[in-house]
Design an enzyme around this catalytic site. Structure first.
Site, mmCIF file in Angstrom:
data_model
loop_
_atom_site.group_PDB
_atom_site.id
_atom_site.type_symbol
_atom_site.label_atom_id
_atom_site.label_comp_id
_atom_site.label_asym_id
_atom_site.label_seq_id
_atom_site.Cartn_x
_atom_site.Cartn_y
_atom_site.Cartn_z
ATOM 1 N N ASP A 259 0.733 -1.465 0.304
ATOM 2 C CA ASP A 259 -0.099 0.025 -0.237
ATOM 3 C C ASP A 259 0.622 0.790 0.197
ATOM 4 O OD1 ASP A 259 -2.253 1.770 1.032
ATOM 5 O OD2 ASP A 259 -3.494 0.545 0.808
ATOM 6 N N HIS A 282 1.976 1.998 -2.996
ATOM 7 C CA HIS A 282 0.849 2.746 -3.300
ATOM 8 C C HIS A 282 1.896 4.734 -3.541
ATOM 9 C CE1 HIS A 282 -2.294 0.251 -3.229
ATOM 10 N NE2 HIS A 282 -1.041 -0.286 -4.271
#
Ligand code: NAG
Ligand code: NAG
Ligand code: NAG
Ligand code: NAG
Ligand code: NAG
Ligand code: NAG
Ligand code: NAG
Length: 458
Positions: A259, A282
């Protein structure tokens, strides 16, 4: 009880050397290109000795958990021993160092480490701290926590060992991994809540259950030489999460995860991020902000010097519709992107839920955001996306010296309700609209001072 013992630093069982090495080479190369580092160059494994900020080291009490009967086999539980040693350290009137010695593994169940302590405490993790691998151990306990520090002041957490969340079984049970699973929470490996004057350095975190390290309601935090390693497909495993905190400095760290490498949310200010390698993951995110119509206020953030590769996003601000508050005075600069899907993105229509999000009129207001010296390759055509709220358009956006190309050819920028200006060479060409608002680059270079408790500014 006074005893000075230096732990030997034999190598631990976790092997990530080749990846680590490659990342360092990549980082050094990119740094030379971008010239974003200091004269010493960058080496996450070399540190100068501590400045003595935290007292006379020769008077420090050292508590080695092996001396208190730790099993140290990674299978039998050492939670009670660690709790006991923490209580001793925290109630000691002299500075204390807790040593988790190198070469061994210590299994620790969810644990609260309460402060404030009588004196400065250092937790030296030279060995391996390992979480129970079975999520059922959390039955009846708070599922958000594994190692939970709250109310601590003047704590130092340092390496050179590893903190292993054993997240695999949590990930398998996640609804993001398998849609038939119910959506539940999973623990953050290390949380610091209501902390003050905290240092974290040279720590390696691997395979956290969910987020790796979170700071909530903290002030005066310095993090450096951190390594985070988790697979690209591990769900919600943010590297560093900063929430409702002020004066946080995070530098010289390597984060590869499933993430956000770094996420900054709710009421956070005066955040400095420097020299980060991020990938996979991310990217570096402000947000998400404004979920469930909440108020959020993030301001005075500088991200200076980053290499971001093989990630879904590069530098991002994401807000949900319906929120309120603001994200302002934020600067992203000296960033090298490689194979990043959305290198530069503001998304005020963020919606990470199974149901579609309804259109709403309120929004977190975005103002005074600059992107400077951002170069490299985009994995998609839309290298710059500035998608702002209809009711609260973005104002005072600023782009300078952007060069983002795609392997397949041209890139483009997409704007919606995005106002501001640009200078220097911008590729893809800017789509920001200029308008009557006074356009000026944000001026927020206030030096960070970790010793200064008087942090009133802005
Ligand atoms: C540290 O403690 C030692 C022994 O108590 C003392 O000799 C030394 O002067 C102290 N150093 C500082 C910087 O206070
Ligand atoms: C930092 O960690 C590395 C291993 O990850 C170790 O070799 C080195 O000695 C540590 N440095 C310090 C200052 O603790
Ligand atoms: C998802 O979970 C269900 C029920 O546990 C299982 O039958 C199915 O095989 C899983 N699917 C995948 C892709 O793992
Ligand atoms: C942020 O600040 C607002 C207003 O002071 C407050 O209502 C809200 O609870 C805060 N949020 C967090 C996460 O601290
Ligand atoms: C580009 O990044 C994606 C993940 O976003 C990855 O799957 C792919 O292998 C990467 N490509 C290269 C050439 O590294
Ligand atoms: C939200 O607004 C967009 C653009 O105005 C429109 O295309 C979309 O259908 C709307 N969605 C809902 C759920 O009303
Ligand atoms: C930025 O702020 C500093 C200190 O407040 C001030 O001295 C300087 O002139 C400002 N620079 C610009 C370009 O406004």
């Amino acid at each position: 009880m006074k005893k000075v013992k230096s732990s030997s630093s034999s190598s631990n069982a976790f092997s990530c050397c080749s990846r680590h090495f490659l990342l360092q080479i990549l980082y050094i190369g990119i740094n030379l290109l971008l010239n974003v580092t200091n004269a010493n160059g960058f080496n996450p494994l070399i540190q100068l000795p501590s400045s003595g900020l935290y007292g006379n080291i020769s008077e420090t009490v050292v508590l080695n958990i092996d001396d208190f009967g730790a099993k140290a086999d990674g299978i039998n539980d050492d939670t009670e021993i660690l709790r006991h040693v923490w209580k001793m350290a925290c109630s000691s009137s002299s500075p204390t160092k807790i040593v988790i010695p190198a070469g061994n593994s210590y299994r620790v169940k969810p644990t609260n480490f309460a402060g404030p302590c009588q004196s400065k405490v250092t937790l030296r993790v030279s060995g391996i701290l390992v979480a129970p691998q079975d999520p059922d151990v959390w039955k009846g306990l708070n599922v958000h926590k594994w190692l939970y520090f709250h109310g601590v002041k003047h704590l130092t957490v340092e390496g050179s060992g590893t903190i292993n969340g054993m997240g695999q079984e949590w990930w398998a049970r996640s609804c993001k991994t398998n849609k038939t699973n119910p959506c539940t929470h999973a623990p953050t490996a290390i949380t610091f809540h209501k902390c003050k004057n905290l240092k974290v350095r040279n720590v390696t975190l691997v395979n956290s259950q969910q987020m790796h390290m979170a700071f909530t309601h903290c002030m005066h935090v310095a993090v450096s030489h951190l390594t985070v390693i988790a697979p690209a497909d591990s769900p919600n495993t943010d590297g560093i999460h900063i929430s409702a905190s002020t004066r946080v400095e995070l530098k010289d760290s390597i984060i590869g995860t499933g993430d956000d490498c770094i996420s900054i949310v709710s009421n956070s200010s005066h955040i400095r991020i420097k020299n980060i390698i991020c990938g996979p993951g991310h990217g570096i995110s402000i947000g998400s902000l404004g979920k469930y119509n909440s108020y959020a206020a993030v301001e005075d953030v500088i991200v200076d010097g980053a290499v971001i590769f093989n990630t879904e996003n590069g530098v991002r601000i994401k807000t949900w519709q319906g929120g309120s508050g603001f994200a302002r005075k934020i600067r992203f600069q000296n960033v090298w992107m490689q194979n990043v899907s959305n290198p530069v993105i503001i998304d005020q229509y963020y919606c990470d839920s199974s149901k579609p999000c309804l259109n709403q009129t309120s929004a977190v207001k975005i103002d005074s955001i600059s992107f400077r010296d951002i170069k490299g390759t985009s994995a998609t055509q839309e290298a710059i996306i500035l998608s702002c709220s209809d009711s609260y358009p973005c104002t005072r956006l600023y782009l300078e010296n952007i060069q983002l190309i795609s392997l397949s050819g041209i890139t483009k920028s997409c704007c919606w309700q995005a106002y501001g200006t640009s200078s220097g060479l911008i590729y893809p060409p800017s789509c920001i609209e200029s308008c009557e608002t006074i356009v000026q680059e944000n001026n927020i270079s206030i030096p960070i001072s970790l010793q200064n408790d008087n942090y009133a500014f802005i």
